[in-house]
Design a protein around this motif. Sequence first.
Motif, PDB file in Angstrom:
ATOM      1  N   UNK A  38     -17.626  33.960 -22.932  1.00  0.00           N
ATOM      2  CA  UNK A  38     -18.686  33.741 -23.902  1.00  0.00           C
ATOM      3  C   UNK A  38     -19.451  32.461 -23.695  1.00  0.00           C
ATOM      4  N   UNK A  39     -19.004  31.635 -22.763  1.00  0.00           N
ATOM      5  CA  UNK A  39     -19.675  30.348 -22.541  1.00  0.00           C
ATOM      6  C   UNK A  39     -20.782  30.434 -21.497  1.00  0.00           C
ATOM      7  N   UNK A 118     -23.917  46.524 -23.507  1.00  0.00           N
ATOM      8  CA  UNK A 118     -23.886  45.276 -24.273  1.00  0.00           C
ATOM      9  C   UNK A 118     -23.203  44.169 -23.485  1.00  0.00           C
ATOM     10  N   UNK A 119     -22.107  44.509 -22.813  1.00  0.00           N
ATOM     11  CA  UNK A 119     -21.377  43.508 -22.023  1.00  0.00           C
ATOM     12  C   UNK A 119     -22.265  42.948 -20.920  1.00  0.00           C
ATOM     13  N   UNK A 120     -22.991  43.816 -20.256  1.00  0.00           N
ATOM     14  CA  UNK A 120     -23.836  43.399 -19.143  1.00  0.00           C
ATOM     15  C   UNK A 120     -25.149  42.763 -19.591  1.00  0.00           C
ATOM     16  N   UNK A 127     -22.787  37.395 -28.933  1.00  0.00           N
ATOM     17  CA  UNK A 127     -21.675  37.153 -28.015  1.00  0.00           C
ATOM     18  C   UNK A 127     -20.365  37.736 -28.543  1.00  0.00           C
ATOM     19  N   UNK A 128     -20.127  37.653 -29.849  1.00  0.00           N
ATOM     20  CA  UNK A 128     -18.884  38.212 -30.401  1.00  0.00           C
ATOM     21  C   UNK A 128     -18.792  39.721 -30.143  1.00  0.00           C
ATOM     22  N   UNK A 129     -19.929  40.406 -30.279  1.00  0.00           N
ATOM     23  CA  UNK A 129     -19.977  41.848 -30.024  1.00  0.00           C
ATOM     24  C   UNK A 129     -19.762  42.142 -28.539  1.00  0.00           C
ATOM     25  N   UNK A 134     -16.238  44.181 -24.274  1.00  0.00           N
ATOM     26  CA  UNK A 134     -15.598  44.029 -22.965  1.00  0.00           C
ATOM     27  C   UNK A 134     -14.197  44.636 -22.977  1.00  0.00           C
ATOM     28  N   UNK A 135     -13.488  44.488 -24.078  1.00  0.00           N
ATOM     29  CA  UNK A 135     -12.145  45.087 -24.194  1.00  0.00           C
ATOM     30  C   UNK A 135     -12.239  46.616 -24.231  1.00  0.00           C
ATOM     31  N   UNK A 136     -13.210  47.133 -24.958  1.00  0.00           N
ATOM     32  CA  UNK A 136     -13.388  48.588 -25.051  1.00  0.00           C
ATOM     33  C   UNK A 136     -13.729  49.173 -23.683  1.00  0.00           C
ATOM     34  N   UNK A 137     -14.610  48.508 -22.940  1.00  0.00           N
ATOM     35  CA  UNK A 137     -14.963  49.027 -21.615  1.00  0.00           C
ATOM     36  C   UNK A 137     -13.764  48.970 -20.667  1.00  0.00           C
ATOM     37  N   UNK A 138     -12.966  47.927 -20.786  1.00  0.00           N
ATOM     38  CA  UNK A 138     -11.771  47.830 -19.953  1.00  0.00           C
ATOM     39  C   UNK A 138     -10.838  49.010 -20.234  1.00  0.00           C
ATOM     40  N   UNK A 139     -10.563  49.257 -21.503  1.00  0.00           N
ATOM     41  CA  UNK A 139      -9.644  50.344 -21.875  1.00  0.00           C
ATOM     42  C   UNK A 139     -10.227  51.715 -21.530  1.00  0.00           C
TER      43      UNK A 139
END
Length: 166
Positions: A38-39, A118-120, A127-129, A134-139
């Motif tokens: 997020x930075x 959204x991640x890309x 940023x929080x979203x 990112x976790x949802x796309x990973x799973x």
Amino acid sequence: MALLDFAFRWAHILFALVWIGHNYANVVKHPTFMPLNGEASETERSAALEARLQREHGTFRYASIVVWTTGMGMLWQRGWLVDALRLEGPYAVIGMGAWIGTLMLLNLWLVLWPHQKKVLGFVPAPMEERVRCSRITFLSSRTNTILSIPLLFFMAAGGHGLHLFF
């Protein structure tokens, strides 16, 4: 019809390698979840990187549609589609592969891709979203990778090893 079968078969195999290969490459490159940083600022991302990401993800997504369409086309051409989708008789084995492939396609287009945009940064999001996505796309990606194992088994068993089931 033989030429159509040949074209469907090779397109199915070629684009399946692209689709599933992308999943496996992703697992090898990133074996564990790494949350979005997020930075990092938006200005750090170059136009060339964004163009590459759009091309890569577009190729991956559209390969899934070609694989699914050619698979369904081959089942339809042979007259197996209805029995396979109903999981009836000797077509139940290939039907399981077709249903798993359908689930993978839906997961990619309805779960992974909306969050990946959204991640890309293709879709504006706080940023929080983006971190949550990112976790949802990973799973979601890992789910498709895991589902590809029984998918390949059932697809191969439909033509080679059907006697194991009957």
